[in-house]
Design a protein around this motif. Structure first.
Motif, PDB file in Angstrom:
ATOM      1  N   SER A 185      42.759   6.059  14.254  1.00  0.00           N
ATOM      2  CA  SER A 185      41.300   5.964  14.404  1.00  0.00           C
ATOM      3  C   SER A 185      40.696   7.359  14.538  1.00  0.00           C
ATOM      4  O   SER A 185      39.681   7.671  13.905  1.00  0.00           O
ATOM      5  CB  SER A 185      40.934   5.126  15.622  1.00  0.00           C
ATOM      6  N   PHE A 186      41.312   8.186  15.376  1.00  0.00           N
ATOM      7  CA  PHE A 186      40.843   9.563  15.558  1.00  0.00           C
ATOM      8  C   PHE A 186      40.905  10.342  14.246  1.00  0.00           C
ATOM      9  O   PHE A 186      39.952  11.045  13.885  1.00  0.00           O
ATOM     10  CB  PHE A 186      41.695  10.263  16.631  1.00  0.00           C
ATOM     11  N   ALA A 187      42.001  10.186  13.511  1.00  0.00           N
ATOM     12  CA  ALA A 187      42.154  10.902  12.238  1.00  0.00           C
ATOM     13  C   ALA A 187      41.098  10.459  11.228  1.00  0.00           C
ATOM     14  O   ALA A 187      40.495  11.300  10.538  1.00  0.00           O
ATOM     15  CB  ALA A 187      43.558  10.690  11.678  1.00  0.00           C
ATOM     16  N   CYS A 188      40.825   9.179  11.137  1.00  0.00           N
ATOM     17  CA  CYS A 188      39.825   8.687  10.169  1.00  0.00           C
ATOM     18  C   CYS A 188      38.412   9.107  10.566  1.00  0.00           C
ATOM     19  O   CYS A 188      37.621   9.515   9.707  1.00  0.00           O
ATOM     20  CB  CYS A 188      39.916   7.171  10.061  1.00  0.00           C
ATOM     21  N   ILE A 189      38.086   9.017  11.853  1.00  0.00           N
ATOM     22  CA  ILE A 189      36.747   9.396  12.308  1.00  0.00           C
ATOM     23  C   ILE A 189      36.514  10.890  12.111  1.00  0.00           C
ATOM     24  O   ILE A 189      35.451  11.307  11.641  1.00  0.00           O
ATOM     25  CB  ILE A 189      36.534   8.971  13.771  1.00  0.00           C
ATOM     26  N   THR A 190      37.503  11.710  12.458  1.00  0.00           N
ATOM     27  CA  THR A 190      37.330  13.154  12.298  1.00  0.00           C
ATOM     28  C   THR A 190      37.339  13.558  10.818  1.00  0.00           C
ATOM     29  O   THR A 190      36.672  14.524  10.448  1.00  0.00           O
ATOM     30  CB  THR A 190      38.402  13.940  13.070  1.00  0.00           C
ATOM     31  N   LEU A 191      38.071  12.826   9.978  1.00  0.00           N
ATOM     32  CA  LEU A 191      38.010  13.098   8.542  1.00  0.00           C
ATOM     33  C   LEU A 191      36.621  12.788   8.000  1.00  0.00           C
ATOM     34  O   LEU A 191      36.068  13.561   7.199  1.00  0.00           O
ATOM     35  CB  LEU A 191      39.065  12.289   7.783  1.00  0.00           C
ATOM     36  N   ALA A 192      36.042  11.677   8.428  1.00  0.00           N
ATOM     37  CA  ALA A 192      34.679  11.340   7.997  1.00  0.00           C
ATOM     38  C   ALA A 192      33.685  12.400   8.478  1.00  0.00           C
ATOM     39  O   ALA A 192      32.779  12.792   7.732  1.00  0.00           O
ATOM     40  CB  ALA A 192      34.293   9.961   8.523  1.00  0.00           C
ATOM     41  N   ALA A 193      33.868  12.888   9.705  1.00  0.00           N
ATOM     42  CA  ALA A 193      32.978  13.938  10.227  1.00  0.00           C
ATOM     43  C   ALA A 193      33.148  15.226   9.426  1.00  0.00           C
ATOM     44  O   ALA A 193      32.166  15.906   9.107  1.00  0.00           O
ATOM     45  CB  ALA A 193      33.264  14.178  11.706  1.00  0.00           C
ATOM     46  N   TYR A 194      34.394  15.577   9.099  1.00  0.00           N
ATOM     47  CA  TYR A 194      34.649  16.778   8.295  1.00  0.00           C
ATOM     48  C   TYR A 194      33.990  16.661   6.920  1.00  0.00           C
ATOM     49  O   TYR A 194      33.339  17.598   6.453  1.00  0.00           O
ATOM     50  CB  TYR A 194      36.153  17.009   8.149  1.00  0.00           C
ATOM     51  N   LEU A 195      34.154  15.510   6.269  1.00  0.00           N
ATOM     52  CA  LEU A 195      33.561  15.326   4.948  1.00  0.00           C
ATOM     53  C   LEU A 195      32.038  15.365   5.007  1.00  0.00           C
ATOM     54  O   LEU A 195      31.386  15.895   4.096  1.00  0.00           O
ATOM     55  CB  LEU A 195      34.049  14.020   4.326  1.00  0.00           C
ATOM     56  N   PHE A 196      31.449  14.834   6.083  1.00  0.00           N
ATOM     57  CA  PHE A 196      29.999  14.903   6.252  1.00  0.00           C
ATOM     58  C   PHE A 196      29.539  16.350   6.419  1.00  0.00           C
ATOM     59  O   PHE A 196      28.547  16.762   5.818  1.00  0.00           O
ATOM     60  CB  PHE A 196      29.564  14.068   7.454  1.00  0.00           C
ATOM     61  N   ILE A 197      30.268  17.119   7.221  1.00  0.00           N
ATOM     62  CA  ILE A 197      29.910  18.523   7.427  1.00  0.00           C
ATOM     63  C   ILE A 197      30.029  19.306   6.119  1.00  0.00           C
ATOM     64  O   ILE A 197      29.164  20.117   5.785  1.00  0.00           O
ATOM     65  CB  ILE A 197      30.782  19.145   8.539  1.00  0.00           C
ATOM     66  N   VAL A 198      31.088  19.057   5.365  1.00  0.00           N
ATOM     67  CA  VAL A 198      31.265  19.742   4.077  1.00  0.00           C
ATOM     68  C   VAL A 198      30.159  19.338   3.108  1.00  0.00           C
ATOM     69  O   VAL A 198      29.579  20.188   2.420  1.00  0.00           O
ATOM     70  CB  VAL A 198      32.660  19.447   3.494  1.00  0.00           C
ATOM     71  N   TRP A 199      29.830  18.059   3.048  1.00  0.00           N
ATOM     72  CA  TRP A 199      28.753  17.599   2.168  1.00  0.00           C
ATOM     73  C   TRP A 199      27.429  18.230   2.570  1.00  0.00           C
ATOM     74  O   TRP A 199      26.665  18.689   1.707  1.00  0.00           O
ATOM     75  CB  TRP A 199      28.658  16.074   2.232  1.00  0.00           C
ATOM     76  N   LYS A 200      27.154  18.280   3.867  1.00  0.00           N
ATOM     77  CA  LYS A 200      25.902  18.867   4.349  1.00  0.00           C
ATOM     78  C   LYS A 200      25.852  20.372   4.051  1.00  0.00           C
ATOM     79  O   LYS A 200      24.798  20.913   3.730  1.00  0.00           O
ATOM     80  CB  LYS A 200      25.795  18.624   5.857  1.00  0.00           C
ATOM     81  N   THR A 201      26.988  21.043   4.161  1.00  0.00           N
ATOM     82  CA  THR A 201      27.053  22.479   3.898  1.00  0.00           C
ATOM     83  C   THR A 201      26.825  22.793   2.426  1.00  0.00           C
ATOM     84  O   THR A 201      26.106  23.737   2.092  1.00  0.00           O
ATOM     85  CB  THR A 201      28.419  23.041   4.331  1.00  0.00           C
TER      86      THR A 201
END
Length: 93
Positions: free
Chosen positions: A66-82
């Motif tokens: 769960s932690f890995a999936c949530i943090t991966l989604a957060a990472y992808l959101f940050i990369v998309w926003k950047t």
């Protein structure tokens, strides 16, 4: 005298385009965040044993994945926003 170059001409350099610097900073941030995300998940999953089915409990595995999936989604959101912004940078020259 026409063939003689001006000695001050060699010292003058073209100013650096700040868009290139901004692009490079975005690349470095993206790579750093990915490596940091990977190191944290490898530490939790392999070193602490949260991802190993033989040594881990069901609750620990659910927490880890769960932690890995949530943090991966957060990472992808940050990369998309950047990368979606079309940098309005100001030049410092």
């Amino acid at each position: 005298m026409e063939n003689q170059e001006n000695p001050h001409q060699e010292d003058e350099k073209a100013p650096m385009d700040m868009r290139i610097v901004d692009y490079f900073v975005r690349i470095i941030r993206t790579v750093f965040l990915f490596l940091f995300w990977g190191i944290v998940n490898v530490f939790l999953g392999l070193f602490l044993g949260f991802a190993d089915p033989d040594t881990s409990t069901t609750g620990r595995m659910i927490f880890f994945y769960s932690f890995a999936c949530i943090t991966l989604a957060a990472y992808l959101f940050i990369v998309w926003k950047t990368w979606r912004k079309q940098g309005h940078t100001t030049d410092n020259y």
